[in-house]
Design a protein around this motif. Structure first.
Motif, short mmCIF file in Angstrom:
data_model
loop_
_atom_site.label_atom_id
_atom_site.label_comp_id
_atom_site.label_asym_id
_atom_site.label_seq_id
_atom_site.Cartn_x
_atom_site.Cartn_y
_atom_site.Cartn_z
N ILE A 68 0.85 -1.20 0.00
CA ILE A 68 0.00 0.00 0.00
C ILE A 68 0.89 1.25 0.00
O ILE A 68 1.80 1.38 0.81
N ASP A 69 0.61 2.16 -0.91
CA ASP A 69 1.46 3.33 -1.17
C ASP A 69 1.06 4.51 -0.29
O ASP A 69 -0.03 5.07 -0.44
N VAL A 70 1.94 4.90 0.61
CA VAL A 70 1.72 6.10 1.43
C VAL A 70 2.77 7.16 1.15
O VAL A 70 2.91 8.11 1.90
N GLY A 81 -1.67 12.51 -1.10
CA GLY A 81 -1.43 11.40 -0.18
C GLY A 81 -2.63 10.49 -0.05
O GLY A 81 -2.50 9.26 -0.13
N ARG A 84 -3.29 8.43 -3.47
CA ARG A 84 -2.40 7.28 -3.66
C ARG A 84 -2.69 6.18 -2.66
O ARG A 84 -2.72 5.00 -3.01
N TRP A 85 -2.89 6.57 -1.44
CA TRP A 85 -3.16 5.60 -0.37
C TRP A 85 -4.45 4.84 -0.65
O TRP A 85 -4.47 3.60 -0.62
N SER A 88 -4.24 2.43 -3.82
CA SER A 88 -3.42 1.24 -3.62
C SER A 88 -3.99 0.35 -2.51
O SER A 88 -3.86 -0.88 -2.56
N TYR A 89 -4.63 0.95 -1.54
CA TYR A 89 -5.29 0.21 -0.46
C TYR A 89 -6.41 -0.65 -1.06
O TYR A 89 -6.53 -1.85 -0.75
N ARG A 116 2.36 2.38 8.08
CA ARG A 116 1.49 3.09 7.15
C ARG A 116 0.49 3.96 7.90
O ARG A 116 0.21 5.09 7.47
N VAL A 120 0.30 8.00 7.35
CA VAL A 120 -0.95 8.68 6.99
C VAL A 120 -1.26 9.78 8.00
O VAL A 120 -1.50 10.94 7.62
N LYS A 142 -10.77 4.71 5.14
CA LYS A 142 -10.84 3.26 5.33
C LYS A 142 -12.24 2.75 5.03
O LYS A 142 -12.42 1.73 4.34
#
Length: 211
Positions: A68-70, A81, A84-85, A88-89, A116, A120, A142
């Protein structure tokens, strides 16, 4: 007889095999006995690498979370931010839906998941969000991602036009949705994400002034 220079088993191999088993049979299909059979070893040999099934399960979840990209939060650009998060999440969860209950439950003590979460929260605060809002934004993202990764709106309709004809005139085209499910689900996620970010923008300006 000399011992082999390279051990037959290692943590990475066990973790990878466990993920394959979970993807195929679900969380209830993972047991140390069954995993040992998959690897053609004795179950006892797994315990020298992972003391319990729960420890192994946490390691598997952490391995998935590591993708997962942070990195976008390092720029102090909260919108980049989150984008991307979130994307990828969603990809990580959609690739391993059987593991979603573990990952979505929270980081617990899992190292990669905590890193992560820290990135975040820290990235949002550095960008100017008060800590309370950073927490709520993390939670809201989330909720959006988990729902998108585990549910398909389009696939929830029947492909038989007779189900909707006459009785449900406003759903006259609903039978076409399953054929375009991937496209609809992707576009719907992007719409929800962009609307979420657009809604946060004026709030961000307001809380900065109040701070």
């Amino acid at each position: 007889m000399a011992r082999p220079k390279t051990p037959i088993l290692n943590r990475d191999a066990i973790r990878a095999a466990a993920l394959v088993l979970i993807d195929r049979e679900g969380l209830e299909g993972l047991s140390m006995r069954k995993l040992a059979e998959e690897l053609d070893v004795r179950a006892a040999s797994l315990y020298s690498h992972y003391r319990t099934k729960e420890e192994l399960l946490g390691a598997v979840a952490d391995a998935v979370v590591s993708g997962i990209d942070v990195s976008g939060f390092a720029k102090e650009d909260w919108r980049e931010g989150i984008t991307r998060w979130a994307r990828s999440y969603r990809v990580a969860l959609a690739a391993h839906p059987n593991l979603v209950p573990v990952i979505a439950a929270g980081p617990g003590r899992r190292e990669e998941a905590l890193r992560r979460a820290d990135a975040v929260h820290g990235g949002l605060v550095r960008a100017g969000w008060p800590p309370r809002y950073a927490t709520m934004i993390g939670a809201s993202t989330k909720y959006l991602v988990v729902g998108a990764a585990t549910q398909s709106f389009a696939r929830g309709f029947d492909a038989d036009v007779r189900v909707y004809r006459d009785r449900y005139p406003n759903l006259s085209q609903a039978h076409r949705l399953p054929d375009h499910a991937a496209e609809i689900d992707e576009a719907s996620f992007e719409l929800a994400l962009s609307s979420f970010l657009d809604g946060l923008a004026p709030l961000f300006e307001r809380v900065r002034v109040e701070a």
